[in-house]
Design an enzyme around this catalytic site. Structure first.
Site, mmCIF file in Angstrom:
data_model
loop_
_atom_site.group_PDB
_atom_site.id
_atom_site.type_symbol
_atom_site.label_atom_id
_atom_site.label_comp_id
_atom_site.label_asym_id
_atom_site.label_seq_id
_atom_site.Cartn_x
_atom_site.Cartn_y
_atom_site.Cartn_z
ATOM 1 N N PHE A 1 0.864 -1.322 0.024
ATOM 2 C CA PHE A 1 0.278 0.082 -0.132
ATOM 3 C C PHE A 1 1.011 1.494 -0.103
ATOM 4 C CE2 PHE A 1 -4.437 0.846 1.239
ATOM 5 C CZ PHE A 1 -5.678 -0.014 0.379
ATOM 6 N N GLN A 31 -8.259 14.792 3.096
ATOM 7 C CA GLN A 31 -7.333 13.834 1.689
ATOM 8 C C GLN A 31 -9.024 13.447 0.949
ATOM 9 O OE1 GLN A 31 -6.613 9.107 2.576
ATOM 10 N NE2 GLN A 31 -5.056 9.979 2.946
ATOM 11 N N HIS A 44 -8.803 10.898 -2.175
ATOM 12 C CA HIS A 44 -7.906 10.550 -2.795
ATOM 13 C C HIS A 44 -7.986 9.773 -3.938
ATOM 14 C CE1 HIS A 44 -7.749 6.026 -3.371
ATOM 15 N NE2 HIS A 44 -7.959 5.761 -2.484
ATOM 16 N N LEU A 91 -15.041 4.881 -4.650
ATOM 17 C CA LEU A 91 -13.793 5.243 -4.461
ATOM 18 C C LEU A 91 -13.427 4.216 -5.520
ATOM 19 C CD1 LEU A 91 -11.303 5.343 -2.722
ATOM 20 C CD2 LEU A 91 -12.028 3.585 -1.206
ATOM 21 N N GLU A 120 -6.374 2.604 -3.619
ATOM 22 C CA GLU A 120 -5.573 2.611 -3.344
ATOM 23 C C GLU A 120 -4.838 0.405 -4.056
ATOM 24 O OE1 GLU A 120 -3.869 4.646 -0.662
ATOM 25 O OE2 GLU A 120 -2.025 3.548 -0.055
ATOM 26 N N ARG A 161 -0.707 9.369 -0.543
ATOM 27 C CA ARG A 161 -1.904 9.753 -0.915
ATOM 28 C C ARG A 161 -1.670 11.247 -1.776
ATOM 29 N NH1 ARG A 161 -6.793 6.235 1.727
ATOM 30 N NH2 ARG A 161 -5.860 4.717 1.306
ATOM 31 N N HIS A 170 -11.836 12.027 0.105
ATOM 32 C CA HIS A 170 -12.241 10.618 0.578
ATOM 33 C C HIS A 170 -12.610 11.083 2.374
ATOM 34 C CE1 HIS A 170 -11.917 6.593 0.655
ATOM 35 N NE2 HIS A 170 -10.200 6.921 1.216
ATOM 36 N N ARG A 196 -3.447 11.010 5.768
ATOM 37 C CA ARG A 196 -3.563 9.702 6.437
ATOM 38 C C ARG A 196 -2.983 8.882 5.264
ATOM 39 N NH1 ARG A 196 -7.657 5.757 5.177
ATOM 40 N NH2 ARG A 196 -8.393 6.919 4.636
#
Lengths: 608, 113, 232
Positions: free
Chosen positions: A133, A254, A256, A266, A269, A300, A367, A412
Site C-alpha cells: 500500500f 484527504q 483520494h 472509490l 489504492e 496519497r 475521501h 492519512r
C-alpha cells in the site's frame, strides 16, 4: 420539566419525552462504535448504540483496501517501521505518542478481528494475506512493505459485518434509525445525555448517560465530488461545536487520488498495490517524475497533487482532458478477479469498463477528514482551559474519523483508518469501562445523590426552528449543493488566500439562506427533509471550521497545499489548529513529539 | 399433529431418495413395457409386471411414489394453508396416508393371493 | 422518462397509491443510475421517501422493486429499464412510508441464523490458520450486504414470513457452517434442521435472480441442506 414555550412551538411533537438511562451511549454504528460497544457490552455494562442507519449501512462498509499491521506475514516487519511511515505520511503533524500506540496495538488488534470472524484473504501457509500500500516501507523508508491485511478488496465490509455479528452475539442494545441531535449538559455543565429523534415516528427522546462516545464518522459531504456515503454529514462534529468544544486540524482533508472521474466512487489504492499504474494522455507513467522511488505507491496527498498537476498542465485524458487513467490491463484476469473483485464490479457497473481490458478514468476526490474532535490516546475529548492547558471533558469520548487523536496528522496513509477505528474504539471502551467501575464504587459510597436536570433549551429551540410553517422559495437541496460547490472551488486539492476568502464569503451567504429556509414537509414518519435540515446545519459548521482553519495556516503540509505558501514551515506551523465556532476563534496546540518506547522522529524533508 | 414434531431433514432425505429411485426405475419400466411384445392389454401388462423379479422393484416404486407425494403434499399444506388450520390439514393428510396404505395392502393381498 | 412510484404516507393515506413523475435526461446532470433519478425526483418532491447511503452498492440501503424486479437503485442503470419505470417497495414486508419497508423481521431472521464465528479459544499471538482453499469456500457467501432483495422476492418467505428464515439468513448460516475456523458446525446444523426455518426453501431461484451482488443464495441453501442431511 416541560415548559410551555415548547408546547406552542411544537404542536406535532410528542411532548412526553421518553427518557432512558444507560451506563454509556455510543453514537454511531460504524467500525469504531461497534468495536467500543462490543467491549462495553462484554464487560457487562448497560450500553446502547444510537445510529441513524442500520449499523451495517455505516460507511466503514465501503472501505476496500485493508488494515495495516506489521504482522510480517510476507516480509519481516515491525511496528516501529509502521510508526515511522505513519509519522512521515502525516507530514510530521501526527502526534507521535498516539501513532506509536496505534502501531504497537496493530498486530494484536488485527488478530483479534480475525478471531471475530473477519474473512481475511490468506497466504499459502494459512496466514493473513498482506498487500503493498502507499507510503508503507521497510526499515524506515527503504523497500516497499507488504503490511496491509486484506479481505479481497472488501475489508471494511468484512470488518463491519463481523463486528456487528459479534455485537449480535453479545446482545448489544441498538437504537437503529435514531438521529442524534445534540449533546445535553446538566446545570453544572457536565455531559449528561443526548437528544435523539426516532426517524420512524419523528418522536424525540432523551437518552441519559454520564459517558457518551461519539463515533459518527466523517463529513465528506461538504465537498461535491466525494467517495463518502450520503450519511457522512459530520453530525458528531456539529454537536461538539454547538457544545462549545473545538475541532482540531479541520484544514486537512484527504483527496483520494483515484476516485471514478466525474462520479466519485472509490477505486482502492489496492489497485496500485497489486500493480496498477497511473498514466497521462501521453501514455506516460507520470508518477516516476513525482516520486521516483515509490512511484504509484507514494503517499496519497503526493499522488493526488501529481494527478491534479498533470491535468492542469494539459496532459489529462478524455475529451475534456480532465482525468488520468489507472491502468491494470497488464495484470492477469485471475488476479483481478481474486484480489480486486469489488473494484472490477464498480468499474463494470459505473464505467462499463472491464479493468482487465481497458484502463479506468480517475481523478482525485474527497475521501477522508484527518481533523475532528480532539482527544487523547484514550479516546477522551480534550479542550484547552483559560490557561491554554488541555483539559479532559468529563464523560465525553470520540473515536474514528470524527475524532482527531491525531494519528493521521496532515495526511492519512491508506490502511490506517480501519486500524484507527478499532484500536481507539477498543481503547476508549477500556477507559469508559474503567471509569464506570470506579464510579460505581464511588456511587455506593455516596448513595442517593440526586441526578441533576439536563438543559434542553438550546436543542428545543433548534427543533422548534424547523417547525416554522411559513413557506419559502429556497430549498435545502439547493443550499447543500451550493455549499458543496463552494468548498470544492475554494478549498479543494489546491487552495490559496483568494479562493478561500471567496469561499468564506459564500459560506456566510449560505448561512443566511439556511437561517431563512423552511421545510415544506412537516410529517412525522421518515421525514427525510427534516433530517436533511439537521444534517445541513452540521455540514455548514464543518465547512466554516475547514475554511477558517485553512485560511490561517500559511504553509503547505500534507493534504493542505496552498499555492501561495508552497513550503512546509515547521518553525511556525508544527502545531495543531483548534477551531471554536463561537466567533470562529482559532487556537493552537503543539504536536506531541514524545513517544514512550521509541525515540522521537524529527521532521525531515518528505520525499517518496 | 404438532408442527414442532415435523421433520425437516428426514422428509428432505426421503424426497431425494425416492426421487433418485424413481429416476432410475421409470426409464427401466418404460423400456420393459416397450420390449414386451404381448403387453397389449392391461391384463397382460399386469401379468408381466407381477413376474417374480419385477414385483419387488414395483412395490418399492409404489411405496416411494407415495412417500414422495406425501412430502410434496405436506409441503404444500405447510406453505398454503392458513396457519391456524395447518395442524388440522396435516392430520387429515396423515389419515389419507393411512387410508391409502390400507387400500394398498388390500390390493396387494388380492393380487398376490 | 416516466416513473410510476408507489406512495404511502401513514399519516394521511389508508393504502399505497401510484404517483406519476416525469424527468428529462438533461435534468440528470450525467447521472446514469436509478438512484440519480430518484434523488432528482426528491428535489422536486421532498416528501418522496426512500433509504440510501453509500450510492455504490455496498451498504444495501436502497433495495426496491423496479419493474417487478428487486434491485439496489444505486447500481441499476436507467438504460436497463423500460419506461414507464414502475417502482414499488420491496414486497413482503410492512411498508413504513413510500419505498421504505420495516425490516425488523428480516433482521430477526438474520440474528436467528447465529451469524457469528464461534471458533476455538484463540491465541493472542496467532491468527487462526486457514488455507486459501478453505477461505475460498466463503467467497460468494460473505459479500452479502443485507439489502433483503432476495428474501423479499422469495415466495417461501411470503408464505411463512414469521418462520422461514429466508435466503439471506440461510446464506449467512451457510457462511459459518462452511467456515473452517468454526467449531459449532454440528450445533448449527442441528438447529437448522427444521421444516419451517430451512426446509421451506423450494429452490424457486427468485433469490438468485434478485441478488444485486450476483450471489447465489439458492445454491448456498442447497449446500446447507446437503450438510444437514450428511450430519444425520
Amino acid at each position: 420539566m416541560m415548559d410551555t414555550a415548547m408546547k406552542h412551538a411544537s404542536p406535532l411533537t410528542d411532548l412526553k419525552l421518553d427518557t432512558h438511562t444507560f451506563d454509556a451511549l455510543i453514537l454511531g454504528g460504524g467500525g469504531a462504535g461497534l468495536r467500543s460497544a462490543l467491549a462495553l457490552t462484554l464487560a457487562g455494562h448497560q450500553v446502547a448504540v444510537v445510529s441513524k442507519v442500520f449499523p451495517t449501512r455505516s460507511h466503514t462498509v465501503a472501505a476496500q483496501g485493508g488494515i495495516n499491521a506489521a504482522l510480517g506475514n510476507i516480509t519481516e516487519d515491525n511496528w516501529e517501521w509502521h510508526m515511522y511511515d505513519t509519522i512521515k505520511g502525516s507530514d510530521f503533524l501526527g502526534d507521535q505518542d498516539a501513532i506509536e500506540f496505534m502501531c504497537r496495538e496493530a498486530a494484536d488488534i488485527v488478530r483479534e478481528l480475525e478471531h471475530f470472524g473477519v474473512p481475511f484473504s490468506r497466504l499459502e501457509n494459512g496466514k493473513i494475506y498482506q498487500r503493498a500500500f502507499g507510503g508503507q516501507n521497510l526499515n524506515f523508508g527503504q523497500e516497499q512493505a507488504h503490511r496491509t491485511c486484506a479481505a479481497a478488496d472488501r475489508t471494511g465490509h468484512a470488518i463491519l459485518h463481523s463486528l456487528y455479528q459479534q455485537n449480535l452475539h453479545a446482545g448489544t442494545r441498538f437504537f437503529d434509525e435514531y438521529y442524534a441531535l445534540d449533546l445535553l449538559k446538566d446545570t453544572h455543565g457536565n455531559i449528561g445525555g443526548l437528544m435523539v429523534m426516532n426517524i420512524h415516528d419523528g418522536r424525540y427522546h432523551v437518552l441519559q448517560s454520564r459517558h457518551i462516545l461519539i463515533a459518527t464518522g466523517g463529513a465528506g459531504q461538504v465537498f461535491r465530488n466525494n467517495t463518502n456515503a450520503s450519511i457522512n454529514t459530520g453530525d458528531g462534529l456539529g454537536m461538539v461545536l454547538r457544545a462549545g468544544l473545538p475541532l482540531q486540524d479541520m484544514e486537512f482533508w484527504q483527496f483520494h487520488p483515484t476516485g471514478v472521474a466525474g462520479k466519485g466512487m472509490l477505486i482502492s489504492e489496492a489497485v496500485r498495490g497489486e500493480g496498477g499504474v497511473l498514466k497521462n494522455s501521453l501514455g506516460e507513467d507520470f508518477m516516476q517524475r513525482y516520486a521516483p522511488h515509490a512511484k504509484d505507491l507514494a503517499s496519497r496527498d503526493v499522488v493526488a497533487r501529481a494527478i491534479a498537476i498533470e491535468v492542469k498542465e494539459g496532459r489529462g485524458c478524455g475529451p475534456n482532458k480532465d482525468y488520468v487513467l489507472l491502468d491494470l490491463t497488464h495484470l492477469d484476469d485471475a488476479t483481478i478477479k481474486q484480489r480486486l473483485p469489488g473494484i472490477r464490479d464498480i468499474s463494470l457497473t459505473f464505467l462499463g469498463v472491464d479493468p482487465a481490458v481497458e484502463p479506468m478514468p480517475v481523478f482525485p476526490t474527497c475521501h477522508y477528514m484527518m481533523g475532528g474532535i480532539p482527544t487523547d490516546i484514550h479516546g477522551r475529548v480534550v479542550t484547552p482551559d483559560e490557561n491554554g492547558e488541555q483539559q479532559i471533558v468529563k464523560g465525553l469520548y470520540a473515536v474514528g474519523e470524527c475524532a482527531c487523536v491525531s494519528v493521521h496528522g496532515a495526511n492519512r496513509l491508506g490502511g490506517n483508518s480501519l486500524l484507527d477505528i478499532v484500536v481507539f474504539g477498543r481503547e476508549a471502551a477500556k477507559t469508559i469501562s474503567h471509569e464506570l467501575h470506579q464510579n460505581r464504587r464511588e456511587k455506593t459510597q455516596q448513595a442517593g445523590s440526586p441526578e441533576t436536570a439536563l438543559c434542553l433549551d438550546a436543542v428545543r429551540q433548534r427543533i422548534a426552528r424547523w417547525q416554522n410553517p411559513a413557506p419559502s422559495t429556497d430549498t435545502l437541496a439547493a443550499i447543500r449543493k451550493a455549499l458543496q460547490h463552494t468548498m470544492e472551488m475554494g478549498c479543494g486539492v489546491f487552495r490559496n488566500q483568494a479562493s478561500m476568502q471567496h469561499a468564506l464569503q459564500q459560506l456566510l451567504l449560505l448561512q443566511q439562506r439556511l437561517e431563512q429556509v423552511t421545510l415544506s414537509d412537516h410529517s412525522q414518519v421518515f421525514n427525510l427533509q427534516r433530517l436533511a435540515a439537521y444534517e445541513l446545519e452540521n455540514l455548514l459548521a464543518v465547512a466554516f471550521a475547514t475554511v477558517h482553519s485553512a485560511l490561517n495556516r500559511t504553509e503547505s503540509r500534507g493534504a493542505h497545499s496552498r499555492v501561495d505558501y508552497p513550503q512546509r514551515d515547521d518553525s511556525a506551523w508544527l502545531r495543531h489548529t483548534l477551531y471554536f465556532s463561537a466567533g470562529h476563534r482559532l487556537d493552537y496546540k503543539p504536536v506531541n513529539l514524545h513517544p514512550k518506547h521509541h525515540a522521537a522522529f524529527a521532521p525531515t524533508a518528505r520525499t517518496y | 399433529m404438532q408442527l414442532h414434531r415435523l421433520s425437516g431433514n428426514r422428509a428432505f432425505r426421503w424426497q431425494r431418495i425416492s426421487a433418485f429411485y424413481l429416476l432410475l426405475y421409470t426409464p427401466l419400466l418404460a423400456l420393459w413395457i416397450t420390449l414386451t411384445p404381448h403387453a397389449t392389454t392391461a391384463d397382460n401388462l399386469i401379468a408381466s409386471l407381477t413376474t417374480t423379479w419385477w414385483v419387488i422393484p414395483n412395490l418399492l416404486a409404489l411405496l416411494l411414489v407415495i412417500t414422495h407425494a406425501w412430502v410434496g403434499l405436506r409441503d404444500i399444506t405447510l406453505d398454503y394453508t392458513p396457519r391456524q388450520r395447518t395442524p388440522l390439514w396435516l392430520e387429515a393428510l396423515r389419515w389419507l396416508l393411512i387410508a391409502v396404505m390400507l387400500n394398498l395392502a388390500l390390493l396387494l393381498y388380492w393380487i398376490l393371493l | 422518462m416516466e416513473f410510476i412510484i408507489s406512495r404511502y404516507n401513514p399519516e394521511t393515506d389508508t393504502a399505497p397509491h401510484d404517483r406519476h413523475y416525469r424527468l428529462h435526461q438533461q435534468e440528470l446532470d450525467g447521472g446514469t443510475m436509478l438512484l440519480d433519478a430518484l434523488l432528482k425526483l426528491r428535489e422536486q418532491d421532498p416528501t418522496l421517501a426512500f433509504r440510501s447511503s453509500c450510492q455504490e452498492g455496498v451498504c444495501g440501503s436502497d433495495g426496491m422493486n423496479v419493474n417487478g424486479q428487486n434491485c439496489l437503485s444505486c447500481i441499476t442503470p436507467l438504460a436497463s429499464l423500460k419506461s414507464p419505470i414502475v417502482i414499488k417497495p420491496l414486497p413482503g414486508l410492512p411498508i413504513i412510508k413510500d419505498l421504505i419497508v420495516d425490516m425488523t423481521l428480516f433482521y430477526k431472521h438474520y440474528a436467528e441464523a447465529q451469524p457469528f464465528l464461534q471458533a476455538k479459544p484463540p491465541s493472542e499471538a496467532h491468527e487462526h490458520l486457514q488455507t486459501p482453499a478453505e477461505r475460498a469456500q466463503l467467497d460468494g457467501l460473505y459479500e452479502c450486504v443485507l439489502c433483503a432483495c432476495c428474501t423479499t422476492s422469495c415466495p417461501s418467505f411470503w408464505w411463512n414470513p414469521d418462520q422461514f428464515l429466508g435466503p439471506a439468513a440461510l446464506m449467512a448460516a451457510q457462511r459459518f457452517v462452511i467456515d473452517s475456523r468454526d467449531i459449532q458446525t454440528r450445533e448449527r446444523l442441528q438447529s437448522l434442521d427444521d421444516p419451517m426455518k430451512t426446509f421451506r426453501c423450494r429452490h424457486i431461484q427468485n433469490c438468485t435472480a434478485a441478488c444485486p451482488k450476483g450471489l447465489n443464495p439458492s445454491r448456498a441453501i442447497q449446500a446447507l441442506k446437503a450438510s444437514i442431511a450428511k450430519e444425520h
